[in-house]
Motif scaffolding. Structure first.
Motif, PDB file in Angstrom:
ATOM      1  N   VAL A  37       0.848  -1.199   0.000  1.00  0.00           N
ATOM      2  CA  VAL A  37       0.000   0.000   0.000  1.00  0.00           C
ATOM      3  C   VAL A  37       0.881   1.246   0.000  1.00  0.00           C
ATOM      4  CG1 VAL A  37      -1.749   1.300   1.259  1.00  0.00           C
ATOM      5  CG2 VAL A  37      -1.898  -1.195   1.124  1.00  0.00           C
ATOM      6  N   LYS A  39       0.028   4.498  -0.655  1.00  0.00           N
ATOM      7  CA  LYS A  39      -0.525   5.850  -0.417  1.00  0.00           C
ATOM      8  C   LYS A  39       0.393   6.608   0.535  1.00  0.00           C
ATOM      9  CE  LYS A  39      -3.272   4.977   3.702  1.00  0.00           C
ATOM     10  NZ  LYS A  39      -4.224   3.924   4.023  1.00  0.00           N
ATOM     11  N   SER A  60      -5.140   4.590  -2.257  1.00  0.00           N
ATOM     12  CA  SER A  60      -6.436   4.908  -1.628  1.00  0.00           C
ATOM     13  C   SER A  60      -7.053   6.223  -2.081  1.00  0.00           C
ATOM     14  CB  SER A  60      -6.276   5.028  -0.121  1.00  0.00           C
ATOM     15  OG  SER A  60      -5.850   3.835   0.434  1.00  0.00           O
ATOM     16  N   ILE A  81      -7.942   0.742  -3.289  1.00  0.00           N
ATOM     17  CA  ILE A  81      -8.432   0.181  -2.023  1.00  0.00           C
ATOM     18  C   ILE A  81      -9.200   1.190  -1.177  1.00  0.00           C
ATOM     19  CG2 ILE A  81      -6.548  -1.520  -1.977  1.00  0.00           C
ATOM     20  CD1 ILE A  81      -5.146   0.167   0.120  1.00  0.00           C
ATOM     21  N   MET A 163     -13.918  -7.614   0.984  1.00  0.00           N
ATOM     22  CA  MET A 163     -12.832  -6.880   1.643  1.00  0.00           C
ATOM     23  C   MET A 163     -13.379  -6.271   2.925  1.00  0.00           C
ATOM     24  SD  MET A 163     -11.760  -3.479   2.230  1.00  0.00           S
ATOM     25  CE  MET A 163     -10.725  -2.191   1.554  1.00  0.00           C
ATOM     26  N   MET A 165     -12.072  -3.633   6.390  1.00  0.00           N
ATOM     27  CA  MET A 165     -11.039  -2.847   7.061  1.00  0.00           C
ATOM     28  C   MET A 165     -11.479  -2.649   8.504  1.00  0.00           C
ATOM     29  SD  MET A 165      -9.356   0.575   5.658  1.00  0.00           S
ATOM     30  CE  MET A 165      -8.399   1.628   6.715  1.00  0.00           C
ATOM     31  N   MET A 204      -3.724  -5.780   7.575  1.00  0.00           N
ATOM     32  CA  MET A 204      -2.857  -4.646   7.262  1.00  0.00           C
ATOM     33  C   MET A 204      -1.565  -4.808   8.075  1.00  0.00           C
ATOM     34  SD  MET A 204      -5.815  -1.752   6.913  1.00  0.00           S
ATOM     35  CE  MET A 204      -5.400  -0.863   8.374  1.00  0.00           C
ATOM     36  N   SER A 205      -0.794  -3.729   8.186  1.00  0.00           N
ATOM     37  CA  SER A 205       0.527  -3.840   8.812  1.00  0.00           C
ATOM     38  C   SER A 205       0.514  -4.566  10.154  1.00  0.00           C
ATOM     39  CB  SER A 205       1.128  -2.447   9.016  1.00  0.00           C
ATOM     40  OG  SER A 205       1.673  -1.996   7.797  1.00  0.00           O
ATOM     41  N   ARG A 220      -3.109  -6.152   2.614  1.00  0.00           N
ATOM     42  CA  ARG A 220      -2.796  -4.776   2.209  1.00  0.00           C
ATOM     43  C   ARG A 220      -1.862  -4.158   3.245  1.00  0.00           C
ATOM     44  NH1 ARG A 220      -8.345  -5.086   2.916  1.00  0.00           N
ATOM     45  NH2 ARG A 220      -8.054  -3.559   4.564  1.00  0.00           N
ATOM     46  N   VAL A 221      -0.584  -4.122   2.913  1.00  0.00           N
ATOM     47  CA  VAL A 221       0.411  -3.720   3.909  1.00  0.00           C
ATOM     48  C   VAL A 221       1.135  -2.450   3.461  1.00  0.00           C
ATOM     49  CG1 VAL A 221       2.432  -4.448   5.213  1.00  0.00           C
ATOM     50  CG2 VAL A 221       0.710  -6.147   4.563  1.00  0.00           C
ATOM     51  N   GLY A 222       1.025  -1.406   4.276  1.00  0.00           N
ATOM     52  CA  GLY A 222       1.657  -0.129   3.954  1.00  0.00           C
ATOM     53  C   GLY A 222       2.889   0.132   4.794  1.00  0.00           C
ATOM     54  N   THR A 223       2.681   0.678   5.985  1.00  0.00           N
ATOM     55  CA  THR A 223       3.802   1.186   6.783  1.00  0.00           C
ATOM     56  C   THR A 223       4.826   0.118   7.170  1.00  0.00           C
ATOM     57  OG1 THR A 223       2.294   1.086   8.667  1.00  0.00           O
ATOM     58  CG2 THR A 223       2.676   3.235   7.712  1.00  0.00           C
ATOM     59  N   ARG A 229       4.107   7.165   6.524  1.00  0.00           N
ATOM     60  CA  ARG A 229       3.680   7.893   5.320  1.00  0.00           C
ATOM     61  C   ARG A 229       4.159   9.345   5.381  1.00  0.00           C
ATOM     62  NH1 ARG A 229      -0.151   3.691   5.277  1.00  0.00           N
ATOM     63  NH2 ARG A 229      -1.282   4.276   7.143  1.00  0.00           N
TER      64      ARG A 229
END
Ligand SMILES: *Cc1c(COP(=O)(O)O)cnc(C)c1O
Length: 232
Positions: A37, A39, A60, A81, A163, A165, A204-205, A220-223, A229
């Motif tokens: 992810v 964003k 996103s 997403i 999905m 969240m 997620m993370s 869905r893995v971001g940080t 971010r």
């Protein structure tokens, strides 16, 4: 300072954890797709990960996403997403592979009209609001079947699953019952409509391993990959 080596080492560590969680739940690691992810992250970091072999990225916010899609001429499979307003449907078709956040029939119709004109198709997931926090997007459980039934009449949209969240968890195990619940709903919808619904986008993370143990096929893995971010 966050160096390229730091980024790559976080990425490899997340990949290893995804593989380990899949093996722990007797699943084939190839059946779990890691969506990075991006964003709030600069295009250079996306390019670095892409060169390291990552191909699935999730965004996103549509304006931010389009700027990056234009800037990056790389073999990337893009996932959208975040919440999408109906009047922004035109920006998704032909550019994104999958929309994880379908939450209204109005949006589905707008996408379908656009895709029909372009002879295109789009994979979609219905976003379910399990914790019922009313400020978040996604359909309520009791609205799911009705949306699904209408969605199945739209020929350009390929409905592949659900999905969710859940709330940000403080402990990794906190959301595990919600992940199990989403899987149950997906199974129930599959039976109800006699349709194979292979995808479950959850985790997620902070809790992607628990999500994989409950059957996630897209995490869905971001940080945990990119670090904090820097822009939103
Ligand atoms: C930002 C975001 C993520 C990733 O969150 P992290 O905690 O950074 O891993 C996953 N899913 C959605 C829908 C998001 O908006």
């Amino acid at each position: 300072m966050d160096s390229e080596a730091d980024l790559l080492s976080r990425y490899l560590s997340v990949k290893e954890r995804v593989t380990a969680a899949a093996l722990r739940s007797d699943r084939n690691p190839e059946d779990v797709c890691l969506v990075a992810v991006s964003k709030g992250q600069p295009a250079e970091k996306i390019a670095t990960l892409c060169r390291a072999g990552q191909s699935h990225f999730g965004e996103s916010y549509i304006q931010e996403a389009l700027a990056k899609l234009d800037a990056l001429a790389l073999p990337i499979t893009w996932h959208f997403i975040g919440h999408l307003q109906t009047n922004k449907a035109k920006f998704i078709t032909g550019r994104f592979y999958m929309l994880h956040s379908l939450d209204s029939f109005k949006l589905a119709e707008a996408l379908n009209n656009r895709l029909a004109a372009q002879n295109g198709r789009l994979s979609v997931l219905i976003q379910v609001n399990l914790a019922c926090e009313c400020q978040k997007s996604g359909v309520r459980e009791d609205e799911l079947e009705q949306l699904a039934e209408k969605l199945l009449n739209l020929p350009t949209l390929d409905w592949q699953g659900l999905m969710s969240m859940p709330p940000l968890s403080t402990k990794p195990d906190e959301n595990r019952p919600l992940f199990a619940k989403l899987r149950g709903l997906r199974d129930a919808m599959g039976r109800r409509f006699g349709k194979n619904l292979p995808q479950l986008s959850m985790g997620m993370s902070d809790d992607f391993e628990q999500a994989i143990l409950e059957g996630a096929t897209l995490v869905r893995v971001g940080t945990s990959i990119f670090g904090p971010r820097t822009q939103t």
